[in-house]
Design a protein around this motif. Structure first.
Motif, mmCIF file in Angstrom:
data_model
loop_
_atom_site.group_PDB
_atom_site.id
_atom_site.type_symbol
_atom_site.label_atom_id
_atom_site.label_comp_id
_atom_site.label_asym_id
_atom_site.label_seq_id
_atom_site.Cartn_x
_atom_site.Cartn_y
_atom_site.Cartn_z
ATOM 1 N N GLY A 181 7.118 -10.510 15.684
ATOM 2 C CA GLY A 181 6.857 -11.698 16.539
ATOM 3 C C GLY A 181 5.510 -12.581 15.652
ATOM 4 N N ARG A 182 5.433 -11.973 14.870
ATOM 5 C CA ARG A 182 4.299 -12.675 13.287
ATOM 6 C C ARG A 182 4.934 -12.587 12.438
ATOM 7 N N GLY A 183 5.944 -11.569 11.373
ATOM 8 C CA GLY A 183 6.453 -11.876 10.552
ATOM 9 C C GLY A 183 5.997 -10.185 9.893
ATOM 10 N N THR A 184 6.318 -10.290 8.419
ATOM 11 C CA THR A 184 6.122 -9.797 7.855
ATOM 12 C C THR A 184 5.320 -9.809 6.554
ATOM 13 N N PHE A 185 4.007 -8.570 6.346
ATOM 14 C CA PHE A 185 3.378 -9.568 5.464
ATOM 15 C C PHE A 185 2.936 -8.102 4.388
ATOM 16 N N VAL A 186 2.664 -8.617 2.967
ATOM 17 C CA VAL A 186 1.370 -7.847 2.593
ATOM 18 C C VAL A 186 -0.008 -6.644 2.861
ATOM 19 N N ALA A 187 0.562 -5.204 2.562
ATOM 20 C CA ALA A 187 0.274 -4.729 3.137
ATOM 21 C C ALA A 187 -1.452 -4.506 2.121
ATOM 22 N N PRO A 188 -2.797 -4.203 2.848
ATOM 23 C CA PRO A 188 -3.754 -3.929 1.811
ATOM 24 C C PRO A 188 -3.944 -3.587 0.803
ATOM 25 N N SER A 189 -3.893 -3.643 -0.275
ATOM 26 C CA SER A 189 -4.299 -2.813 -1.478
ATOM 27 C C SER A 189 -4.180 -1.941 -1.809
ATOM 28 N N HIS A 190 -4.730 -1.147 -0.420
ATOM 29 C CA HIS A 190 -5.581 0.455 -1.506
ATOM 30 C C HIS A 190 -4.124 1.008 -0.502
ATOM 31 N N ASP A 191 -3.177 0.642 0.132
ATOM 32 C CA ASP A 191 -2.297 1.450 0.328
ATOM 33 C C ASP A 191 -1.167 1.803 -1.058
ATOM 34 N N TYR A 192 -1.535 0.809 -2.017
ATOM 35 C CA TYR A 192 -0.770 0.680 -2.702
ATOM 36 C C TYR A 192 -0.965 0.806 -4.306
ATOM 37 N N ASP A 193 -1.108 0.641 -5.541
ATOM 38 C CA ASP A 193 -1.154 0.700 -6.665
ATOM 39 C C ASP A 193 -1.700 -1.379 -7.302
ATOM 40 N N PHE B 54 2.388 -11.693 -5.172
ATOM 41 C CA PHE B 54 2.309 -12.059 -3.363
ATOM 42 C C PHE B 54 0.837 -11.347 -2.842
ATOM 43 N N VAL B 55 0.054 -11.624 -2.764
ATOM 44 C CA VAL B 55 -1.306 -11.057 -3.004
ATOM 45 C C VAL B 55 -1.306 -10.856 -1.811
ATOM 46 N N GLU B 56 -2.053 -9.510 -0.979
ATOM 47 C CA GLU B 56 -2.595 -8.750 0.484
ATOM 48 C C GLU B 56 -2.503 -10.248 1.869
ATOM 49 N N GLY B 57 -1.880 -9.968 2.465
ATOM 50 C CA GLY B 57 -1.953 -10.758 3.928
ATOM 51 C C GLY B 57 -0.665 -11.830 3.443
#
Length: 134
Positions: A80-92, A39-42
């Motif tokens: 109202g928009r959904g759940t998205f993978v956070a920017p990669s700087h937030d995790y390894d 699952f990629v960023e965004g």
């Protein structure tokens, strides 16, 4: 749901016969799929409802996991928009960590949250490993 979304959801599995709680299995699997780049960023994740139906588990269990991994910086929920993978700087997101490392990190984090001091965590792990070696 697109074919690629359905394919990725099929990578999320739960072992009902495992001694590990369902919510923890789901948490570990989602974190692994994010950190490994599956699952990629965004990228939009399945809704709580979609995932609970697909996996045959309680809606509240999936919701709890999403809240937990959002708190750890892996995902962002946008009302109202959904759940998205956070920017990669937030995790390894290097993908260099395997599932055992992720599980170990989660164990350590949970112990620390319970107030277990680091030396006690080490002694617990050593004792349990010794018991497995017997």
């Amino acid at each position: 749901m697109s074919v690629s979304e359905e394919g990725k959801i099929s990578l999320i599995t739960i072992n009902q016969d495992s001694g590990m709680p369902i919510w923890l299995q789901l948490r570990h699997r989602l974190v692994y799929l994010i950190e490994s780049g599956t699952f990629v960023e965004g990228e939009r994740l399945p809704t709580v409802r979609e995932l609970s139906v697909k996996l045959g588990i309680n809606y509240n269990t999936v919701s709890k996991v999403y809240q937990d991994i959002e708190r750890d910086g892996y995902i962002n929920s946008l009302r109202g928009r959904g759940t998205f993978v956070a920017p990669s700087h937030d995790y390894d997101s290097s993908g260099s960590r395997d599932e055992a490392e992720i599980l170990t990190d989660d164990y350590i984090r949970k112990c620390l949250e319970l107030g277990v001091p680091a030396p006690r965590i080490v002694s617990l792990l050593k004792r349990r490993l010794d018991e497995f070696d017997k």
